[in-house]
Design an enzyme around this catalytic site. Structure first.
Site, PDB file in Angstrom:
ATOM      1  N   GLU A  78      35.690  34.489  51.128  1.00 15.59           N
ATOM      2  CA  GLU A  78      34.333  34.373  50.502  1.00 15.59           C
ATOM      3  C   GLU A  78      34.277  32.514  51.008  1.00 15.59           C
ATOM      4  O   GLU A  78      33.201  31.954  50.931  1.00 15.59           O
ATOM      5  CB  GLU A  78      33.846  34.191  48.853  1.00 15.59           C
ATOM      6  N   GLU A 109      54.642  47.887  49.571  1.00 13.98           N
ATOM      7  CA  GLU A 109      54.719  46.863  48.203  1.00 13.98           C
ATOM      8  C   GLU A 109      56.720  46.789  48.318  1.00 13.98           C
ATOM      9  O   GLU A 109      56.504  45.601  48.133  1.00 13.98           O
ATOM     10  CB  GLU A 109      53.767  46.712  47.436  1.00 13.98           C
TER      11      GLU A 109
END
Length: 269
Positions: A78, A109
């Site tokens: 953004e 992960e």
């Protein structure tokens, strides 16, 4: 046991009415800003270190897995439309690669050695910052990435929702927003995710303001990617110059940003 994994304050959730479920979730959500408030000194310290590095040409990397990784990607993605910065100034990286944005990648992960190669795909310089995002504060992918980045001389920070974690120990400037047990035990996309989003908002917004991407309270470098933003930019130019809407929009579309349009108008006065 870490607070993010500790037992919920609520039980027998399946027997609650919808009104009870959302009321109790809302009650828990109200505690999140208070947890973030306690971490404000840590957030400030991290931002104060990031700004001069980015002014010198550094970039900001977010690394994380699962929800934490997705939140970093959201914040990074953004920045270009909001502030008109290059797409590679703020970079979100998720364990397992871009396919993990929509679908979990098994065991990604747990790979302590993969984050640094993922960062190196973008190159790196000594003014870069790496922020590890991990609600639990124990994610190996994040720990390994921070450890290697710090060893290479990069600035390191983190956002966690437990205190005294391995992730915080790996970072020079940890941010610990301890939100307590989740409404659904261990579901860190809830309060922890909300806290992480609030902290990310503070970091990226403060950095962009300090980089001069906001004037007054306006996003003067925002991209004109849709009609709503063109209209917003037009109003901003009208407010700054006093000219009419048609003239303001013409300047905006000609010069490509509110900043450039206003600067041109001021030069022509």
């Amino acid at each position: 046991m870490s607070t993010t994994e500790s037992n919920s304050y609520y039980d027998n959730l399946e027997n609650m009415t919808v009104a009870e479920l959302i009321g109790n979730m809302n009650k828990e959500d109200k505690t999140v800003p208070l947890a973030v408030e306690k971490a404000l000194p840590q957030i400030e310290a991290l931002i104060e270190q990031i700004v001069p590095r980015m002014q010198a040409g550094g970039r900001l990397f977010y690394i994380g897995a699962g929800t934490s990784g997705r939140l970093g990607i959201l914040d990074a993605s953004e920045c270009p439309p909001t502030y008109g910065v290059p797409f590679d100034m703020v970079i979100g990286i998720i364990a397992g690669g871009d396919k993990a944005i929509r679908k979990a990648v098994e065991n990604a992960e747990d790979d302590r050695n993969q984050a640094w190669p993922d960062i190196q795909e973008f190159g790196f310089n000594q003014n870069d910052t790496v922020i590890g995002i991990a609600a639990s504060g124990t994610t190996p992918y994040v720990i390994g990435g921070l450890t290697k980045a710090r060893g290479e001389g990069l600035l390191t920070g983190c956002i966690t929702c437990n205190s005294g974690t391995p992730v915080a120990q790996a970072a020079e400037y940890p941010v610990e927003a301890v939100v307590g047990p989740e409404f659904v035990t261990g579901s860190t996309r809830m309060k922890s995710g909300t806290a992480q989003k609030l902290v990310l908002n503070m970091i990226s917004t403060s950095v962009m303001i300090k980089l001069g991407k906001v004037k007054g309270n306006k996003m003067v470098d925002m991209q004109l990617s849709n009609e709503k933003l063109v209209q917003r930019g037009t109003r901003m130019i009208m407010e700054a110059t006093g000219i009419d809407a048609d003239h303001a929009q013409q300047l905006l579309l000609t010069h490509g940003s509110v900043r450039a349009a206003v600067a041109h108008y001021e030069r022509q006065k």
